[in-house]
Write a protein that holds these residues in place. Structure first.
Motif, PDB file in Angstrom:
ATOM      1  N   ARG A 121       2.430   6.252  -1.337  1.00  0.00           N
ATOM      2  CA  ARG A 121       3.596   7.134  -1.456  1.00  0.00           C
ATOM      3  C   ARG A 121       3.236   8.562  -1.022  1.00  0.00           C
ATOM      4  O   ARG A 121       3.914   9.513  -1.376  1.00  0.00           O
ATOM      5  N   LYS A 165       3.476  10.104   1.881  1.00  0.00           N
ATOM      6  CA  LYS A 165       4.516  10.769   2.668  1.00  0.00           C
ATOM      7  C   LYS A 165       5.627  11.303   1.755  1.00  0.00           C
ATOM      8  O   LYS A 165       6.104  12.427   1.924  1.00  0.00           O
ATOM      9  N   GLU A 166       6.021  10.488   0.795  1.00  0.00           N
ATOM     10  CA  GLU A 166       7.057  10.890  -0.166  1.00  0.00           C
ATOM     11  C   GLU A 166       6.633  12.139  -0.947  1.00  0.00           C
ATOM     12  O   GLU A 166       7.412  13.090  -1.088  1.00  0.00           O
ATOM     13  N   ARG A 220       4.279  14.305  -0.102  1.00  0.00           N
ATOM     14  CA  ARG A 220       4.143  15.452   0.813  1.00  0.00           C
ATOM     15  C   ARG A 220       5.496  16.122   1.000  1.00  0.00           C
ATOM     16  O   ARG A 220       5.590  17.350   0.976  1.00  0.00           O
ATOM     17  N   ALA A 221       6.537  15.315   1.182  1.00  0.00           N
ATOM     18  CA  ALA A 221       7.880  15.866   1.382  1.00  0.00           C
ATOM     19  C   ALA A 221       8.339  16.638   0.146  1.00  0.00           C
ATOM     20  O   ALA A 221       8.906  17.734   0.269  1.00  0.00           O
ATOM     21  N   THR A 260       2.824  19.449   5.258  1.00  0.00           N
ATOM     22  CA  THR A 260       2.621  18.653   6.460  1.00  0.00           C
ATOM     23  C   THR A 260       1.377  17.792   6.268  1.00  0.00           C
ATOM     24  O   THR A 260       0.600  18.000   5.320  1.00  0.00           O
ATOM     25  N   GLN A 261       1.170  16.877   7.187  1.00  0.00           N
ATOM     26  CA  GLN A 261      -0.063  16.089   7.140  1.00  0.00           C
ATOM     27  C   GLN A 261      -1.270  17.005   7.254  1.00  0.00           C
ATOM     28  O   GLN A 261      -2.267  16.805   6.568  1.00  0.00           O
ATOM     29  N   ARG A 310      -6.330  15.409   9.914  1.00  0.00           N
ATOM     30  CA  ARG A 310      -4.916  15.046   9.850  1.00  0.00           C
ATOM     31  C   ARG A 310      -4.713  13.570  10.168  1.00  0.00           C
ATOM     32  O   ARG A 310      -3.885  12.890   9.566  1.00  0.00           O
ATOM     33  N   SER A 315      -2.516  10.458   8.375  1.00  0.00           N
ATOM     34  CA  SER A 315      -1.595   9.613   9.135  1.00  0.00           C
ATOM     35  C   SER A 315      -1.936   8.133   8.947  1.00  0.00           C
ATOM     36  O   SER A 315      -1.047   7.313   8.686  1.00  0.00           O
ATOM     37  N   GLU A 326      -0.971   6.961   5.464  1.00  0.00           N
ATOM     38  CA  GLU A 326       0.469   6.789   5.307  1.00  0.00           C
ATOM     39  C   GLU A 326       0.980   5.518   5.982  1.00  0.00           C
ATOM     40  O   GLU A 326       1.929   4.897   5.502  1.00  0.00           O
ATOM     41  N   LYS A 327       0.351   5.117   7.074  1.00  0.00           N
ATOM     42  CA  LYS A 327       0.750   3.900   7.791  1.00  0.00           C
ATOM     43  C   LYS A 327       0.132   2.647   7.183  1.00  0.00           C
ATOM     44  O   LYS A 327       0.433   1.538   7.626  1.00  0.00           O
TER      45      LYS A 327
END
Length: 68
Positions: free
Chosen positions: A4, A6-7, A9-10, A15-16, A27, A31, A34-35
């Motif tokens: 989670r 990405k969630e 971070r938002a 940012t990454q 960075r 990435s 997150e993938k």
């Protein structure tokens, strides 16, 4: 393993690159995490969770197949 990152971070307007710098990785590592293309070390998982003031269990979702 799902994540989670990405969630969170938002939610924290990061940012990454911001997160990567905060936890001492590239960075691209964020990435890949997150993938779901990379499983972090325990140390990195804890660093990221602490960055968001949550537990590792709140940040990473383990599936039964992760333990086989």
């Amino acid at each position: 393993m799902k994540t989670r990152i990405k969630e969170y971070r938002a939610k924290h307007s990061m940012t990454q690159l911001d997160l990567a710098k905060a936890v001492g990785v590239r960075r691209e590592t964020i990435s890949f995490l997150e993938k779901g293309e990379y499983n972090p070390s325990l140390k990195l998982a804890i660093k990221i969770a602490h960055q968001f003031h949550i537990s590792v269990e709140d940040l990473f979702i383990f599936e039964d197949s992760d333990f086989e």
